[in-house]
Design a protein around this motif. Structure first.
Motif, PDB file in Angstrom:
ATOM      1  N   LEU A 278      -7.986  -0.704  -2.601  1.00  0.00           N
ATOM      2  CA  LEU A 278      -8.341  -0.187  -1.277  1.00  0.00           C
ATOM      3  C   LEU A 278      -7.263  -0.528  -0.256  1.00  0.00           C
ATOM      4  N   ALA A 279      -6.716  -1.734  -0.349  1.00  0.00           N
ATOM      5  CA  ALA A 279      -5.635  -2.109   0.561  1.00  0.00           C
ATOM      6  C   ALA A 279      -4.400  -1.239   0.328  1.00  0.00           C
ATOM      7  N   GLY A 280      -4.110  -0.925  -0.942  1.00  0.00           N
ATOM      8  CA  GLY A 280      -2.997  -0.038  -1.237  1.00  0.00           C
ATOM      9  C   GLY A 280      -3.198   1.352  -0.647  1.00  0.00           C
TER      10      GLY A 280
ATOM     11  N   ALA B 118       0.925  -9.762  -1.220  1.00  0.00           N
ATOM     12  CA  ALA B 118      -0.334  -9.236  -0.703  1.00  0.00           C
ATOM     13  C   ALA B 118      -1.343  -9.030  -1.825  1.00  0.00           C
ATOM     14  N   GLY B 119      -0.878  -8.494  -2.965  1.00  0.00           N
ATOM     15  CA  GLY B 119      -1.777  -8.289  -4.092  1.00  0.00           C
ATOM     16  C   GLY B 119      -2.331  -9.594  -4.627  1.00  0.00           C
TER      17      GLY B 119
ATOM     18  N   ALA C 279       1.640  -3.958  -4.468  1.00  0.00           N
ATOM     19  CA  ALA C 279       0.398  -4.704  -4.223  1.00  0.00           C
ATOM     20  C   ALA C 279      -0.668  -4.358  -5.246  1.00  0.00           C
ATOM     21  N   VAL C 280      -0.504  -3.220  -5.946  1.00  0.00           N
ATOM     22  CA  VAL C 280      -1.553  -2.727  -6.833  1.00  0.00           C
ATOM     23  C   VAL C 280      -1.118  -2.677  -8.290  1.00  0.00           C
ATOM     24  N   VAL C 281      -0.050  -1.937  -8.587  1.00  0.00           N
ATOM     25  CA  VAL C 281       0.283  -1.590  -9.973  1.00  0.00           C
ATOM     26  C   VAL C 281       0.577  -2.805 -10.857  1.00  0.00           C
TER      27      VAL C 281
END
Length: 406
Positions: free
Chosen positions: A174-176, A160-161, A28-30
């Motif tokens: 923040l979600a991660g 999600a990301g 979701a982040v990287v």
């Protein structure tokens, strides 16, 4: 908290579930970090490559430390500590207001993974060995199922990301962090304490893993895999930009990779069991090399219209993922042939540490060169050809190194 079943019977479902949750938080982040660094922070390709290389080196390059700590202090404590550190890293990515804090946050996310990943792999290797000894699922098949569960999380992570990307990268981070807080709580409840903890553990020192010439040659040759896989985060966004795409195209391509693994990882693992892991690893590296040649064929041409513009990127992801399915479970199945039960964590750590060093060096080398691939031209071909050379050399080297292991 008491567990009605032996810990070794409890480990597999817990470990598979943890990989699922970890990959949701990771993917979701990287995958969106490079876009954030390029478009929001306006950094050059070389700087982006350095930051992504430092993040990967902080994780993969430190696996040897995480594996040794797991062998020394037990997997449970090291896994939980890794979750805490990754949460701290994501919070810095979300709240950091300068480049220094962003780099620190990226490195902390890697260090967290360096603690929990080799511990989980060592636990799974133990459980897989016992399962295989009882005539049930083989160790390689457990690692293949582990990969499938991870990819189920990797399907949801980019989605999600992408949904949160409109709010900004910091909200995604923040979600991660929230996902890894959830993982921390679940693993604290589900992973049992060691039943017979000794203050002094009689284990093989981690540095003895480097006294095996064939193992050292194996991990050096295998290190190009992580360099190649890391191009999903460094080179793939460049190819999408060359084709006139946007960050919204990253999510579907990662979903393509995840879907392939979910559908074909276990069948390919069964094929590898029949063929032999030592034979399958070089074949996987040849397919990885072909993935870069796939993009090189189109790099000088103007992008196609509509969805056709993403065809080279989709071909790259498909071939790279196929190579991953062939070589990664097979390579991890070979590691216990070099190690005993008391040094599995260090051996798995050494495997990833070599890859982390390769990623750091490779990202510094290719960061600037990939800037040439942003615009269709003859010069855009060269970075992709250079990337294809490394897995090709690894295929030849591992064919020779693995011959006695067949």
């Amino acid at each position: 908290m008491r567990f009605p079943r032996p810990a070794t019977q409890l480990w597999p479902p817990v470990l598979l579930g943890s990989q699922f949750v970890f990959n949701i938080g990771f993917y979701a982040v990287v995958p969106f970090l490079a876009v954030f660094l390029r478009e929001d922070m306006l950094l050059s390709g070389a700087t982006i490559g350095l930051i992504l290389g430092l993040r990967t080196f902080s994780q993969q390059g430190m696996f040897i430390v995480g594996g040794a700590l797991s062998d020394r202090y037990g997997a449970r404590s090291v896994i939980l500590c890794g979750c805490v550190i990754r949460v701290a890293g994501y919070l810095l990515l979300a709240l950091g207001d300068n480049l220094g804090l962003i780099i620190l946050g990226a490195c902390l996310t890697g260090i967290g993974g360096a603690l929990f990943s080799p511990s989980i792999e060592a636990l799974l290797a133990h459980a897989g060995t016992e399962s295989e000894a009882r005539g049930k699922r083989s160790r390689a098949e457990w690692f293949a199922l582990f990969a499938v569960c991870g990819e189920l999380g990797a399907v949801l992570g980019p989605v999600a990301g992408a949904l949160l990307a409109g709010l900004g990268f910091r909200q995604v981070a923040l979600a991660g962090a929230a996902v890894f807080v959830l993982a921390l709580v679940l693993l604290h409840l589900c992973i049992p304490h060691a039943q017979h903890h000794q203050k002094t553990l009689h284990i093989t020192p981690w540095w003895t893993t480097f006294r095996q010439p064939r193992f050292v040659a194996f991990i050096i040759a295998y290190s190009s895999w992580l360099l190649s896989y890391n191009q999903l985060y460094l080179a793939l966004p460049v190819e999408i930009a060359r084709a006139g795409g946007s960050e919204k195209d990253i999510g579907p391509l990662f979903m393509l990779a995840s879907g392939l693994i979910i559908l074909f990882q276990l069948p390919l693992a069964r094929v590898a069991r029949r063929v032999g892991a030592a034979r399958m690893v070089p074949v996987g590296f040849l397919v990885v090399s072909a993935s870069f040649l796939c993009v090189a064929l189109f790099a000088a041409s103007p992008p196609g219209e509509g969805w056709l513009r993403l065809l080279p990127a989709a071909g790259f992801v498909t071939l790279l993922t196929t190579g991953q399915m062939l070589l990664v479970p097979a390579a991890k199945d070979l590691i216990p042939r070099f190690a005993d039960n008391h040094s599995l964590g260090a051996h798995y750590g050494a495997l990833s540490t070599a890859g982390g060093c390769a990623v750091l060096a490779g990202n510094i080398l290719f960061g600037n060169q990939l800037d040439q691939a942003l615009i269709p031209s003859v010069e855009a071909i060269y970075p992709w050809l250079q990337l294809a050379i490394f897995p090709f050399i690894s295929a030849i080297a591992l064919f020779i190194i693995c011959r006695p292991l067949r």
